[in-house]
Write a protein that holds these residues in place. Sequence first.
Motif, short mmCIF file in Angstrom:
data_model
loop_
_atom_site.label_atom_id
_atom_site.label_comp_id
_atom_site.label_asym_id
_atom_site.label_seq_id
_atom_site.Cartn_x
_atom_site.Cartn_y
_atom_site.Cartn_z
N GLY A 1 -11.61 86.03 -20.74
CA GLY A 1 -11.31 84.60 -20.80
C GLY A 1 -10.02 84.37 -21.54
O GLY A 1 -10.00 83.82 -22.63
N ARG A 2 -8.92 84.82 -20.96
CA ARG A 2 -7.65 84.88 -21.68
C ARG A 2 -7.20 83.51 -22.20
O ARG A 2 -6.73 83.38 -23.31
CB ARG A 2 -6.57 85.47 -20.78
CG ARG A 2 -5.22 85.58 -21.46
CD ARG A 2 -4.24 86.34 -20.60
NE ARG A 2 -2.93 86.37 -21.21
CZ ARG A 2 -2.57 87.22 -22.15
NH1 ARG A 2 -3.41 88.12 -22.58
NH2 ARG A 2 -1.35 87.20 -22.66
N ALA A 3 -7.37 82.48 -21.38
CA ALA A 3 -6.85 81.17 -21.78
C ALA A 3 -7.48 80.70 -23.09
O ALA A 3 -6.79 80.28 -24.01
CB ALA A 3 -7.11 80.14 -20.68
N GLN A 4 -8.78 80.75 -23.18
CA GLN A 4 -9.46 80.18 -24.34
C GLN A 4 -9.36 81.08 -25.57
O GLN A 4 -9.58 80.62 -26.68
CB GLN A 4 -10.92 79.89 -23.99
CG GLN A 4 -11.09 78.97 -22.78
CD GLN A 4 -10.27 77.69 -22.88
OE1 GLN A 4 -10.16 77.10 -23.93
NE2 GLN A 4 -9.69 77.28 -21.76
N ARG B 1 -14.59 76.58 -21.45
CA ARG B 1 -13.78 77.18 -20.39
C ARG B 1 -12.58 76.33 -20.01
O ARG B 1 -11.59 76.84 -19.48
CB ARG B 1 -14.63 77.43 -19.13
CG ARG B 1 -15.76 78.41 -19.31
CD ARG B 1 -16.51 78.61 -18.01
NE ARG B 1 -15.67 79.21 -16.99
CZ ARG B 1 -15.51 80.54 -16.86
NH1 ARG B 1 -16.12 81.36 -17.68
NH2 ARG B 1 -14.73 81.03 -15.90
N ASP C 1 -10.07 78.60 -17.82
CA ASP C 1 -10.52 79.86 -17.25
C ASP C 1 -11.30 79.52 -15.99
O ASP C 1 -12.49 79.22 -16.04
CB ASP C 1 -11.42 80.61 -18.25
CG ASP C 1 -10.64 81.17 -19.42
OD1 ASP C 1 -9.56 81.72 -19.18
OD2 ASP C 1 -11.12 81.06 -20.56
N GLU D 1 -13.57 84.48 -14.85
CA GLU D 1 -13.33 85.37 -15.98
C GLU D 1 -12.01 86.13 -15.83
O GLU D 1 -11.51 86.72 -16.78
CB GLU D 1 -14.47 86.37 -16.13
CG GLU D 1 -14.67 87.28 -14.94
CD GLU D 1 -15.85 88.21 -15.12
OE1 GLU D 1 -16.00 89.11 -14.29
OE2 GLU D 1 -16.60 88.04 -16.10
N ARG D 2 -11.40 86.10 -14.63
CA ARG D 2 -10.14 86.79 -14.41
C ARG D 2 -8.97 85.84 -14.15
O ARG D 2 -7.83 86.24 -14.19
CB ARG D 2 -10.25 87.74 -13.21
CG ARG D 2 -11.27 88.84 -13.38
CD ARG D 2 -11.25 89.74 -12.15
NE ARG D 2 -12.27 90.78 -12.24
CZ ARG D 2 -12.46 91.71 -11.31
NH1 ARG D 2 -11.72 91.70 -10.22
NH2 ARG D 2 -13.40 92.62 -11.46
N TRP D 3 -9.26 84.57 -13.84
CA TRP D 3 -8.23 83.65 -13.34
C TRP D 3 -8.01 82.55 -14.36
O TRP D 3 -8.92 81.81 -14.72
CB TRP D 3 -8.66 83.09 -11.99
CG TRP D 3 -7.64 82.21 -11.35
CD1 TRP D 3 -6.32 82.10 -11.66
CD2 TRP D 3 -7.87 81.30 -10.27
NE1 TRP D 3 -5.70 81.18 -10.85
CE2 TRP D 3 -6.62 80.69 -9.98
CE3 TRP D 3 -9.00 80.97 -9.51
CZ2 TRP D 3 -6.50 79.74 -8.98
CZ3 TRP D 3 -8.86 80.03 -8.52
CH2 TRP D 3 -7.62 79.43 -8.25
N VAL D 4 -6.76 82.42 -14.82
CA VAL D 4 -6.36 81.45 -15.83
C VAL D 4 -5.36 80.47 -15.23
O VAL D 4 -4.47 80.87 -14.48
CB VAL D 4 -5.70 82.17 -17.03
CG1 VAL D 4 -5.11 81.16 -18.01
CG2 VAL D 4 -6.70 83.05 -17.74
N THR E 1 -0.14 80.27 -13.89
CA THR E 1 -1.46 80.83 -13.61
C THR E 1 -1.38 82.35 -13.60
O THR E 1 -0.36 82.92 -13.20
CB THR E 1 -2.01 80.29 -12.28
OG1 THR E 1 -3.33 80.79 -12.06
CG2 THR E 1 -1.13 80.67 -11.10
N TYR F 1 -3.75 86.06 -12.94
CA TYR F 1 -4.96 86.70 -12.43
C TYR F 1 -4.97 88.15 -12.89
O TYR F 1 -4.03 88.91 -12.63
CB TYR F 1 -5.03 86.63 -10.91
CG TYR F 1 -6.38 87.05 -10.36
CD1 TYR F 1 -7.45 86.16 -10.34
CD2 TYR F 1 -6.59 88.34 -9.87
CE1 TYR F 1 -8.69 86.54 -9.85
CE2 TYR F 1 -7.82 88.73 -9.37
CZ TYR F 1 -8.87 87.83 -9.36
OH TYR F 1 -10.09 88.20 -8.88
#
Length: 713
Positions: A43-46, A533, A580, A583-586, A626, A628
């Motif tokens: 969850g890279r964004a958060q 998220r 997020d 789980e892979r896409w921000v 964005t 991925y």
Amino acid sequence: MPTVLFRQRALHLALTLPLATLAHAAESPPATATALDKVEVRGRAQTLYRVDDAAVGTRTDTPLALVPQSIQVVPRELIDDQAARQVTDLYRSISGISFFSYAGVTLRGFRQENVLYDGLRGDPYAGFSVPQLFNIERVEVLKGPAGALYGGGDAGGVINYVTRKPKATAERRIEVQMGNEGFRAGSVEGTGPLNATGSIRYRAGLYGDTERGLRWNADSESVIGDASLAFDVGQTGELVLQFTDITQNLGGNRLRGVPVDDAGSFMTNRRWNHNEASDFLDMRARVALAQYRFAPRDDLDVDVAARWFSNNEHQMYHEPMGLIDRDRDGVAEWMTRQLRNQIRDNEAFTANANAVWRIDTGRIGHKVLFGADVYQLDADFTAQTANSADLARGAGPVRGIDLFNPVYGASTWHDYNLGALPWRSTSTRSKRYGGYLQDELALGPRWHVLAGLRWDGFKDEDRIAGSGVDGNDLSWRLGSTFTVRDGLNVYANVASGFVPQSAANQNPAAGGPFDAERSKQWEVGLKSLLAERVSVNMAAYRIDRSNIVQATGAVIGGVNQLAALGLVRSTGMELDLLADVTERWVVNLTYAYNDARVKDAGPGGITNASGDRFANAPRNTLGLWTRYDLPAIHSAIGFGADHVGERVSLDGQAVKAYTVFDMSWKTTWKQWQFQANVKNLFDKVYAASGFIARNGHFPGEPRRVYLQAAYAF
């Protein structure tokens, strides 16, 4: 690390770092694992893109969700993912901001050059060189008038650059970069403890780059050296000492725009340059910072900081003075020019002291901030000007240049007999000093109120004429945040600001002195976090600027008369979304709508406006980034878009809307990280902003390709 030292470091981090960064730092593995962690599915964004705290909003450790004003933070992780080398690369990630010129931007409709470094006044790049990001940890933007905290400043807001400081964990990194346009760069940096207990820490970094440049005759070389030490003092204190040295040598500068027609189309190649290859802008800046923070009691935090910088800049360039039809074929093809030789020397000192006292009165909790600051800038300017031979019918020494078939090198500044030209000089001293008081009240678990008041004094001296202007002003801010439910806050605020009038406009014979220009903002918004998220921030605002000095058209005693009148209004809304999606896409999305209008121009025009519209103020801007993740191959791909709507230049020429796209790829292998970025993917020809007609529009960057390899150890 012994327990007592760990508590000291934890307290320091709690006082200075965002809460999200604090949590990440507490859980971070050693440096090698950290490099690999950048492409893990977590969850890279958060965890990394979102920032929960920024001192620029309140000068305290209040979470951003509770601050009743719009604040946006671009963390280092987002800077690295976008391969941003200078602040202009980040505008897509900040809603309501767009390029104006050099280091200047349009923010919430107004031209803005008000910046801070580590919360202190003073720009070592001095406006004509663009701030570099090598030694910057994050960029914070407080939107709207900020007078209640920082004194006189632009109505659109303030940008704060937070520099990198020593860390308690050892990290070392070597990086090399290359790209088209002859771009080459390299850096080495390290940080960590200097003794066994970790009570003394260091950071040192060195960066250098070179490239041909995007305009004919242009090239650049930059070197940044940065070193700092941090010392634990007593049980709760930390002293940070930092020194930064910046050198930029820019050939074929200072760059103006490329001429356009009234529809906003370039009349010639976007790489056209009015400068000769022998022209230059050489800049050297040095910055020293000392910062001491401690907590004498559990309910009291104190920090004291002082910063000194000098900026020395020498510019030799050909100023475009307007097109003429030299061969009389009905097409204006010959750009007449001046030669300008300018030397600027700036030296500034600023100091600030804050104390934050936490106290309860009955059921009401208070976080009381009180402090004071002082800033002094000495600015010396010396210049020569050689006029155009074309304008002087052969009497001047400066040759023009063809717009369509330029022949460079026919003459250079060496040919203009500068030793015979007179010098003109200015020397000014500007002083700013103020004191402020702020109270953050917790009226209950859901309702928070912020109230702030600041008194400012200012004095501007002309050290050659022996004259000066002084004055004082009050600024204030009142806002409230209400927690509707966990993760959803709504807020409203009213804030004021002011800008002292320039010393050049204070001549009593012209009607001066004049009171400061004033601004007031009304803002409402919401800040929400949905299911851990999705972060959504929205704001709607109105900003009024008044007391703007302008010419009345009257002449008394041979002096053009001025008056402080006029009203400019900026209204708009902003949306910032960080999600997020999986789980892979921000996805990181920013959108802003703004309508900046001259409501009352009086008998004269408003500076930085054309008719009733403000120059370079787009109604719509949209930024997208964005990413991925592909964990099976330890890689990630990224995609970005940047849209800026139609604008007008200072002379009313159209500045066309544009949209550009970027892509990136990165992967890790053991302790190596490799990254490729393509900016302006489809090589769009566009104008980043407009200026005056004889200077043309500033062309946007053509396609750029950057490759980098970094080794962490």
